[in-house]
Design a protein around this motif. Sequence first.
Motif, PDB file in Angstrom:
ATOM      1  N   TYR A 365      56.064   2.571 -27.548  1.00  0.00           N
ATOM      2  CA  TYR A 365      56.547   3.668 -28.753  1.00  0.00           C
ATOM      3  C   TYR A 365      58.066   4.251 -28.957  1.00  0.00           C
ATOM      4  N   ASP A 366      58.932   3.792 -27.726  1.00  0.00           N
ATOM      5  CA  ASP A 366      60.197   3.849 -27.884  1.00  0.00           C
ATOM      6  C   ASP A 366      60.813   2.660 -28.016  1.00  0.00           C
ATOM      7  N   ASP A 367      60.136   1.415 -27.929  1.00  0.00           N
ATOM      8  CA  ASP A 367      60.686   0.047 -28.051  1.00  0.00           C
ATOM      9  C   ASP A 367      61.237  -0.017 -29.501  1.00  0.00           C
ATOM     10  N   SER A 368      62.391  -0.618 -29.673  1.00  0.00           N
ATOM     11  CA  SER A 368      62.902  -0.924 -31.359  1.00  0.00           C
ATOM     12  C   SER A 368      62.105  -1.918 -31.874  1.00  0.00           C
ATOM     13  N   GLN A 369      61.555  -2.988 -31.282  1.00  0.00           N
ATOM     14  CA  GLN A 369      60.668  -3.901 -31.719  1.00  0.00           C
ATOM     15  C   GLN A 369      59.430  -3.433 -32.275  1.00  0.00           C
ATOM     16  N   VAL A 370      58.934  -2.623 -31.577  1.00  0.00           N
ATOM     17  CA  VAL A 370      57.573  -1.856 -31.880  1.00  0.00           C
ATOM     18  C   VAL A 370      58.068  -0.735 -33.246  1.00  0.00           C
ATOM     19  N   LEU A 371      58.978  -0.258 -33.196  1.00  0.00           N
ATOM     20  CA  LEU A 371      59.239   0.756 -34.133  1.00  0.00           C
ATOM     21  C   LEU A 371      59.567   0.145 -35.524  1.00  0.00           C
ATOM     22  N   SER A 372      60.275  -1.023 -35.276  1.00  0.00           N
ATOM     23  CA  SER A 372      60.601  -1.893 -36.453  1.00  0.00           C
ATOM     24  C   SER A 372      59.427  -2.524 -37.270  1.00  0.00           C
ATOM     25  N   THR A 373      58.373  -2.581 -36.617  1.00  0.00           N
ATOM     26  CA  THR A 373      57.274  -3.022 -37.365  1.00  0.00           C
ATOM     27  C   THR A 373      56.792  -2.128 -38.272  1.00  0.00           C
ATOM     28  N   SER A 374      56.936  -0.976 -38.105  1.00  0.00           N
ATOM     29  CA  SER A 374      56.217  -0.060 -39.044  1.00  0.00           C
ATOM     30  C   SER A 374      56.712   1.621 -38.856  1.00  0.00           C
ATOM     31  N   PRO A 375      57.811   1.565 -39.197  1.00  0.00           N
ATOM     32  CA  PRO A 375      58.440   2.908 -39.155  1.00  0.00           C
ATOM     33  C   PRO A 375      57.793   4.010 -39.640  1.00  0.00           C
ATOM     34  N   GLN A 376      56.712   3.937 -40.410  1.00  0.00           N
ATOM     35  CA  GLN A 376      55.903   4.959 -40.799  1.00  0.00           C
ATOM     36  C   GLN A 376      54.847   5.126 -39.950  1.00  0.00           C
ATOM     37  N   MET A 377      54.082   4.055 -39.575  1.00  0.00           N
ATOM     38  CA  MET A 377      52.900   4.150 -38.944  1.00  0.00           C
ATOM     39  C   MET A 377      53.226   4.305 -37.331  1.00  0.00           C
ATOM     40  N   VAL A 378      53.956   3.990 -36.684  1.00  0.00           N
ATOM     41  CA  VAL A 378      54.337   4.342 -35.513  1.00  0.00           C
ATOM     42  C   VAL A 378      54.346   5.678 -35.093  1.00  0.00           C
ATOM     43  N   PRO A 379      55.362   6.502 -35.939  1.00  0.00           N
ATOM     44  CA  PRO A 379      55.420   7.921 -35.505  1.00  0.00           C
ATOM     45  C   PRO A 379      54.030   8.815 -35.835  1.00  0.00           C
ATOM     46  N   ALA A 380      53.413   8.434 -36.686  1.00  0.00           N
ATOM     47  CA  ALA A 380      51.873   8.855 -37.046  1.00  0.00           C
ATOM     48  C   ALA A 380      51.010   8.684 -35.728  1.00  0.00           C
ATOM     49  N   ALA A 381      51.088   7.396 -35.331  1.00  0.00           N
ATOM     50  CA  ALA A 381      50.064   6.995 -34.347  1.00  0.00           C
ATOM     51  C   ALA A 381      50.718   7.753 -32.856  1.00  0.00           C
ATOM     52  N   LYS A 382      51.786   7.724 -32.530  1.00  0.00           N
ATOM     53  CA  LYS A 382      52.361   8.395 -31.529  1.00  0.00           C
ATOM     54  C   LYS A 382      52.028   9.983 -31.482  1.00  0.00           C
ATOM     55  N   LYS A 383      51.678  10.522 -32.506  1.00  0.00           N
ATOM     56  CA  LYS A 383      51.167  12.161 -32.308  1.00  0.00           C
ATOM     57  C   LYS A 383      49.657  12.217 -32.436  1.00  0.00           C
ATOM     58  N   GLU A 384      48.965  11.077 -33.059  1.00  0.00           N
ATOM     59  CA  GLU A 384      47.541  11.108 -33.264  1.00  0.00           C
ATOM     60  C   GLU A 384      46.906  10.632 -31.925  1.00  0.00           C
ATOM     61  N   LEU A 385      47.569   9.458 -31.205  1.00  0.00           N
ATOM     62  CA  LEU A 385      46.920   8.822 -30.081  1.00  0.00           C
ATOM     63  C   LEU A 385      46.797   9.794 -28.918  1.00  0.00           C
ATOM     64  N   ALA A 386      47.511  11.105 -29.142  1.00  0.00           N
ATOM     65  CA  ALA A 386      47.643  11.815 -27.886  1.00  0.00           C
ATOM     66  C   ALA A 386      46.651  13.043 -27.822  1.00  0.00           C
ATOM     67  N   ASN A 387      45.927  12.921 -29.104  1.00  0.00           N
ATOM     68  CA  ASN A 387      44.797  13.871 -29.593  1.00  0.00           C
ATOM     69  C   ASN A 387      43.481  13.101 -30.115  1.00  0.00           C
ATOM     70  N   LEU A 388      42.666  12.540 -28.982  1.00  0.00           N
ATOM     71  CA  LEU A 388      41.685  11.691 -29.778  1.00  0.00           C
ATOM     72  C   LEU A 388      40.282  12.398 -29.131  1.00  0.00           C
ATOM     73  N   ILE A 389      39.339  12.089 -30.030  1.00  0.00           N
ATOM     74  CA  ILE A 389      37.892  12.701 -29.853  1.00  0.00           C
ATOM     75  C   ILE A 389      36.971  11.406 -29.646  1.00  0.00           C
ATOM     76  N   SER A 390      36.185  11.401 -28.548  1.00  0.00           N
ATOM     77  CA  SER A 390      35.447  10.131 -28.163  1.00  0.00           C
ATOM     78  C   SER A 390      33.881  10.289 -28.606  1.00  0.00           C
ATOM     79  N   ARG A 391      33.140   9.283 -28.930  1.00  0.00           N
ATOM     80  CA  ARG A 391      31.774   9.375 -29.139  1.00  0.00           C
ATOM     81  C   ARG A 391      31.086   9.389 -27.778  1.00  0.00           C
TER      82      ARG A 391
END
Length: 434
Positions: A365-391
């Motif tokens: 999530y700090d890799d430029s290759q990953v960040l460049s694929t989706s500058p909007q999606m990656v920051p949202a994911a970095k935040k959400e993936l730290a707080n998940l609820i499982s079935r």
Amino acid sequence: MSQEPGALSRRDVMRLGALAGAGLLLGGCDIGGGSSGGGNKGSNEGKITALFMQQAGYSEDDIRSMTADFQKANPKIQVTTEFVAYEALHDKIVSAAPAGTYDVVLIDVIWPAEFGSKKLVTDVSGQFPASWKTDILGGALTTAEYQGKFYGVPWILDAKYLFYNTEMLSKAGVDPSSLSTWDGVRTAAKALKDKKVVDKPLIWSWKQAEALICDYTQLLGAFGGKFLSDDGKSVAFDKGGGLDALKFMKQTLDDGLTNPNSMESLEEDVRKVFSEGSAAIALNWTYMFAAANDEKQSKIAGKVGVMPTPSGSSGGPGCNGSMALSVTSGSKNQQAAWTYITYLTSAEVQNKYAKSSLPIWAKSYDDSQVLSTSPQMVPAAKKELANLISRPQVPRYNEISSLLQAELQNALLGKKTPEQALADAASQAKTLVA
């Protein structure tokens, strides 16, 4: 689906092939003859068959491309790939187990309890390098874990995000930041409807399927609910936040804010409706961001916003929709299967295909290759993936899910009150949890 990323260079392929092979030497040897039993270690060559799904996450073309690169680096291993719809995946794995048809299978986060307890997949805890337990995101690491053992390696890391049509919100005078709470979403939907921007602003995947449970899970968590009691011995979704979540869902239908076609929609249907410009706000998996921004399959490309799931009274956990790659207990060539899995799940391969599915590795999530694929999606994911609820991780989860799907739909269709529907579901589920 998203466009296929460029192929790995031959240098990358050879290096990853070596790493995958080296991975077999790490840790103890549960592969073949471990506590799960049933399989054969085999040699690190020969033929293996892998079963994947056709839907969200990596596309069939992505997986075929990864596999072709793997075989260039491992010419002694021949891989046959098969694909089925998600709805058929579970039963295909179960029915094929006695014959040992598959060596590698893609499993959902809700199946390790069942598959592990029935010894359908192999305990690979001994193959996990110690570093993986800190290098893999915490939300991802638990994907294939049951009772302290790992029954696979996380591969498709996913959660449901809130997507919105930026043009529609602007026309209605709605500030996207107001969507950070579920109350704000409902208020925004009312404004969109009242100002005649779109008649049914919300679209959901509420068909009687696992998709409905995923949406419900996200809302249950936001409103402070739980599926099970603290001791895990009884159900708890029929009160508190679980009930509040269902009431919220029903109210959006009663208020004319939710498209009634939601009752027959899966995630792909949601993507299509949203991409056609027929809805302003939707919950969906990561893949919808790239798909809805693809001019070849969307009328709203460039007008898509995304944010972490909204909060309710108890925060905003995302529904853990991750999946893992597992070695089957019946595989006759578990070493080759493990080599294939360690290749597909490596950071280098995942970073290359990050536009289709975000990596499981924290450093990515700090890799430029990953960040460049989706500058909007990656920051949202970095935040959400730290707080998940499982079935709930229980061996008879699929049975519980099926009856809960039916009762949720009974409430949403007005056949029962939310209170009665959840009480009936809880009554039926009682013996399945014990």
